[in-house]
Scaffold this active site. Sequence first.
Site, mmCIF file in Angstrom:
data_model
loop_
_atom_site.group_PDB
_atom_site.id
_atom_site.type_symbol
_atom_site.label_atom_id
_atom_site.label_comp_id
_atom_site.label_asym_id
_atom_site.label_seq_id
_atom_site.Cartn_x
_atom_site.Cartn_y
_atom_site.Cartn_z
ATOM 1 N N ARG A 54 -4.126 9.328 3.436
ATOM 2 C CA ARG A 54 -3.244 10.204 4.214
ATOM 3 C C ARG A 54 -2.335 9.447 5.183
ATOM 4 O O ARG A 54 -1.190 9.828 5.370
ATOM 5 C CB ARG A 54 -4.009 11.348 4.873
ATOM 6 C CG ARG A 54 -4.992 11.018 5.917
ATOM 7 C CD ARG A 54 -6.201 11.899 5.836
ATOM 8 N NE ARG A 54 -7.135 11.248 4.924
ATOM 9 C CZ ARG A 54 -7.980 11.864 4.158
ATOM 10 N NH1 ARG A 54 -8.039 13.149 4.154
ATOM 11 N NH2 ARG A 54 -8.781 11.177 3.390
ATOM 12 N N THR A 55 -2.841 8.375 5.786
ATOM 13 C CA THR A 55 -2.004 7.688 6.775
ATOM 14 C C THR A 55 -0.787 7.052 6.098
ATOM 15 O O THR A 55 0.340 7.209 6.552
ATOM 16 C CB THR A 55 -2.827 6.628 7.531
ATOM 17 O OG1 THR A 55 -3.962 7.265 8.101
ATOM 18 C CG2 THR A 55 -2.014 5.975 8.627
ATOM 19 N N LYS A 82 -3.208 -13.556 -2.703
ATOM 20 C CA LYS A 82 -3.203 -14.975 -3.088
ATOM 21 C C LYS A 82 -3.433 -15.857 -1.873
ATOM 22 O O LYS A 82 -3.216 -17.067 -1.914
ATOM 23 C CB LYS A 82 -1.866 -15.344 -3.732
ATOM 24 C CG LYS A 82 -1.564 -14.583 -5.002
ATOM 25 C CD LYS A 82 -0.202 -15.029 -5.556
ATOM 26 C CE LYS A 82 0.190 -14.171 -6.740
ATOM 27 N NZ LYS A 82 1.618 -14.341 -7.065
ATOM 28 N N ARG A 104 -1.579 -1.522 8.676
ATOM 29 C CA ARG A 104 -3.022 -1.235 8.709
ATOM 30 C C ARG A 104 -3.730 -2.502 8.246
ATOM 31 O O ARG A 104 -3.373 -3.082 7.218
ATOM 32 C CB ARG A 104 -3.376 -0.078 7.793
ATOM 33 C CG ARG A 104 -4.885 0.006 7.585
ATOM 34 C CD ARG A 104 -5.334 1.302 7.021
ATOM 35 N NE ARG A 104 -5.187 2.374 7.974
ATOM 36 C CZ ARG A 104 -5.766 3.564 7.822
ATOM 37 N NH1 ARG A 104 -6.518 3.815 6.779
ATOM 38 N NH2 ARG A 104 -5.601 4.504 8.723
ATOM 39 N N HIS A 134 -6.130 3.366 16.505
ATOM 40 C CA HIS A 134 -5.377 4.109 15.493
ATOM 41 C C HIS A 134 -4.547 5.144 16.248
ATOM 42 O O HIS A 134 -4.838 6.337 16.227
ATOM 43 C CB HIS A 134 -6.383 4.769 14.548
ATOM 44 C CG HIS A 134 -5.803 5.363 13.305
ATOM 45 N ND1 HIS A 134 -4.457 5.376 13.032
ATOM 46 C CD2 HIS A 134 -6.398 5.968 12.249
ATOM 47 C CE1 HIS A 134 -4.271 5.964 11.860
ATOM 48 N NE2 HIS A 134 -5.428 6.339 11.367
#
Length: 310
Positions: A54-55, A82, A104, A134
């Site tokens: 959702r975010t 990588k 995030r 958050h």
Amino acid sequence: MKHLISTSDLSRADAIALLNNAQELGAVSQREVKRLPALRGKTVVNLFVENSTRTRISFEIAATRLSADVINFSAATSSLSKGESLKDTAQTLQALGADAIVIRHPASGAAHNLAHRGWVNASIVNAGDGSHEHPTQALLDALTIRQRLQTGEDLQSVNVLIVGDIKHSRVARSNIHLLQTLGAKVEVAGPPTLMPTGIEELGVTSSLSFEDSLAKKPDVVMMLRVQRERMNDNQLGSERDYAKHWSLADERLRSLSANCLILHPGPMNRGLEISSEAADDPRSAILEQVANGVSVRMAVLYQVLAGGEL
Ligand code: NCD
């Protein structure tokens, strides 16, 4: 405001202005043509180094509704897998023309580093850093409380109970700061293994009994997801025991006052921290939280990229 890293950086006036703008921008989502030209020509990069449904999607919708160009960059399909460092990745995004980076990341402090180490000029929006913060989740929670409880601009004297895995929850930390800035009273409740020591220093009361906390008749009960991915086995114990003591179900659900608001940031573990009956109860505003996520993220992107009056 160039960046949004932590709700502790927001004054009461900042927070109220963001919520008011979110409320106004939310109206755009009700229109047939859901788009404003406010951020035309700006590029927003969603840099998601940790999973999200959702975010990420709501930041994408928010940027699109303001006419920004959006690029989604996920760790699994990028050079981060990588071994490229966050600094190199961010500088690459900058060279590609990012005006804002929504990040995030599993490491607490990642958003702060990106904003303050001088690696990039872009605005940085924290979409969740480890167990730290958050901020847009807390803003959307505050907006949902404001709308449902019709509190007016701030949350003066609203009693909010935050329940469960407090220790690993960036949602709890961001809410603790923001809710108190807006005048709410906050209690946190959870088992001792999931309760950080010294949490009272953040201004909240703490409780090790869900029943005791519910007896105080909170106006809002915010359930948190049990974050197994951040725990060792000893912290959770058995799921059955957890549900017995900490699930919002049965007697506990029945004990809530008639207009108590039930919140959960999602994703929910139905049957563990919350019963289906509670999640689907008319007092639950879980889907309104999701919808308000778009409005709040529109307001935040607008603020960091354009600023000033709407
Ligand atoms: C929260 C998160 O990722 O911190 N979810 C969300 O953003 N909707 C809460 C969680 O994962 O438990």
